[in-house]
Enzyme design. Structure first.
Site, short mmCIF file in Angstrom:
data_model
loop_
_atom_site.label_atom_id
_atom_site.label_comp_id
_atom_site.label_asym_id
_atom_site.label_seq_id
_atom_site.Cartn_x
_atom_site.Cartn_y
_atom_site.Cartn_z
N ARG A 181 0.88 -1.26 0.00
CA ARG A 181 -0.03 -0.03 0.15
C ARG A 181 0.85 1.09 0.06
NH1 ARG A 181 -3.07 -0.53 5.29
NH2 ARG A 181 -3.94 1.46 4.89
N SER A 232 0.61 3.97 1.87
CA SER A 232 0.69 4.82 3.28
C SER A 232 2.07 4.74 3.62
CB SER A 232 -0.44 4.00 4.21
OG SER A 232 0.32 2.88 4.77
N LYS A 290 -1.87 -8.03 11.23
CA LYS A 290 -3.12 -7.72 11.99
C LYS A 290 -4.31 -7.57 10.89
CE LYS A 290 -2.82 -2.78 13.29
NZ LYS A 290 -3.83 -2.33 12.74
N ASP A 291 -3.84 -7.09 9.79
CA ASP A 291 -4.78 -6.98 8.85
C ASP A 291 -5.20 -8.15 7.91
OD1 ASP A 291 -4.85 -4.22 9.63
OD2 ASP A 291 -3.59 -3.55 8.02
N THR A 311 -11.37 6.16 17.96
CA THR A 311 -11.02 4.83 17.62
C THR A 311 -12.23 4.16 16.85
OG1 THR A 311 -10.15 2.76 18.12
CG2 THR A 311 -11.70 3.60 19.54
N SER A 341 -12.03 1.09 15.86
CA SER A 341 -12.00 -0.45 16.19
C SER A 341 -12.70 -0.75 17.18
CB SER A 341 -10.31 -0.55 16.72
OG SER A 341 -10.46 -1.94 17.58
N ARG A 371 -12.84 -3.38 18.98
CA ARG A 371 -12.00 -4.26 19.96
C ARG A 371 -11.67 -3.08 21.00
NH1 ARG A 371 -6.71 -3.55 20.93
NH2 ARG A 371 -6.49 -2.92 18.84
N ARG A 372 -11.11 -1.92 20.40
CA ARG A 372 -10.57 -0.88 21.41
C ARG A 372 -12.05 -0.18 21.83
NH1 ARG A 372 -6.30 1.27 16.89
NH2 ARG A 372 -4.61 0.11 17.64
N ARG A 413 -10.79 7.35 11.17
CA ARG A 413 -10.03 6.64 10.17
C ARG A 413 -8.89 7.62 9.63
NH1 ARG A 413 -12.65 3.14 6.74
NH2 ARG A 413 -10.69 2.95 5.89
N GLY A 414 -8.16 6.66 8.63
CA GLY A 414 -7.12 7.46 7.81
C GLY A 414 -5.54 6.90 8.38
N ASN A 415 -4.75 7.33 7.68
CA ASN A 415 -3.26 6.83 8.02
C ASN A 415 -2.87 7.57 9.62
OD1 ASN A 415 -2.15 9.28 7.21
ND2 ASN A 415 -1.86 8.72 5.40
N VAL A 416 -1.78 7.04 9.96
CA VAL A 416 -1.25 7.60 11.30
C VAL A 416 -1.14 9.00 11.39
CG1 VAL A 416 0.79 7.52 12.84
CG2 VAL A 416 -0.04 5.43 11.70
N THR A 442 -2.57 11.37 9.40
CA THR A 442 -3.98 11.71 9.55
C THR A 442 -4.56 11.67 10.70
OG1 THR A 442 -4.50 11.31 6.88
CG2 THR A 442 -6.29 11.80 8.42
N ARG A 443 -4.52 10.88 11.60
CA ARG A 443 -5.14 10.44 12.72
C ARG A 443 -4.48 11.62 13.98
NH1 ARG A 443 -6.76 4.09 13.13
NH2 ARG A 443 -7.11 3.84 11.06
N CYS A 462 -10.84 -9.38 11.14
CA CYS A 462 -9.98 -8.33 11.77
C CYS A 462 -10.74 -7.16 12.32
CB CYS A 462 -9.06 -7.65 10.56
SG CYS A 462 -8.06 -8.93 9.60
#
Length: 304
Positions: free
Chosen positions: A9, A11, A81-82, A125, A127, A129-130, A147-150, A152-153, A240
């Protein structure tokens, strides 16, 4: 010699991971030409909806797998994890690299820890799970999608859209953002995503030459531990994107695995753990899954 082509990807984190694998391969095979094939996946294109509503994180893999099928790439590099619990028959995991920090990270510009956030604080988040673990610990918080890449977050946090966000320590460390971690949310009190922190290299099944190139990258300890975690998740019919968490480590007695299934709507958590033979991680994963089901995890999963 034809170049080994690595699908990845676009990112920043995905490119870091692909470059890391490339560097490891170059160190092992000095004469091997290596090329990166950056791609955009459907999961990258759709950032305004939670992954759970789109069919899961397998959306990050399909375009990369198609590139291998069409001979535009030889391998693909993923955050493990993905990766879905079961691969299509034409693909295989050629190597699982040594795991980085598997913990989640609490990140905030104004607050040092999760427990000192003010009532009603906004935590980002997407997720489940979180969200389940956050609701169990702090039902007063306002949980918002993120959402978004690191980058962006982190930018959304810095813009004041959230009081805190939860990300993976491994991704932050790999991108040089380790200083942004205010506190680690660590096992066994808080459990990460299955295989979090591990990098997997996927190849075509039956490609013996490529598999031989990848084999030296693998870390046996990490492979055993994530195998236990993924076997647990598979027995739970998890993906996932369901609120399943798991973490396995090697201990003196063998392998220790902690598992969790949570309800993101009310914070109900079902936990189980066990110790198993170091050479039988699949059996350990299934054992912990059965214990979770006996304690009510199936009711939570059936309601999703």
């Amino acid at each position: 010699m034809r170049a080994l082509r690595i699908a990845t990807r676009k990112s920043a984190l995905a490119l870091w991971q692909a470059e890391h694998v490339a560097a490891r391969l170059r160190a092992l095979h000095a004469d091997l030409p290596i090329e990166l094939v950056p791609m955009t996946t459907r999961g990258d294109d759709i950032v305004d909806r939670p992954l759970a509503s789109l069919g899961g994180k397998g959306l990050f893999l399909k375009e990369l797998e198609t590139a291998m099928v069409e001979d535009r790439a030889d391998i693909a590099v993923h955050s493990f994890k993905d990766v879905p619990m079961e691969l299509d028959a034409e693909f295989a995991i050629g190597a699982v690299l040594e795991r980085a920090d598997a913990a989640d990270a609490f990140i905030s510009n104004d607050h040092a820890r999760l427990d000192v956030l003010p009532r009603g604080a906004r935590v980002g988040t997407s997720s489940l799970r979180r969200q389940a673990q956050l609701r169990a610990l702090r039902p007063d918080l306002e949980l918002l999608d993120l959402r978004g890449n690191v980058n962006t977050r982190l930018a959304k946090l810095d813009a004041g859209e959230y009081d805190a966000i939860i990300l993976a320590c491994a991704g932050l460390d790999r991108l040089g953002f380790g200083a942004r971690i205010r506190a680690r949310l660590a096992a066994p009190a808080w459990l990460p995503a299955v295989a979090q922190g591990a990098i997997a290299v996927e190849c075509r099944a039956g490609d013996a030459a490529t598999a031989a190139l990848l084999a030296p990258l693998g870390d046996p300890s990490t492979s055993r531990c994530v195998s236990a975690e993924r076997a647990m998740n598979l027995r739970l019919h998890g993906s996932c994107t369901v609120p399943v968490a798991g973490y396995c480590i090697e201990v003196e007695q063998g392998l220790a695995l902690w598992g969790l299934v949570g309800d993101a709507t009310n914070g109900r958590l079902v936990r189980a753990d066990a110790i198993g033979d170091i050479d039988r991680p699949i059996e350990l994963g299934r054992d912990v899954a059965e214990r979770l089901l006996e304690r009510g995890a199936g009711e939570i999963l059936a309601a999703l």
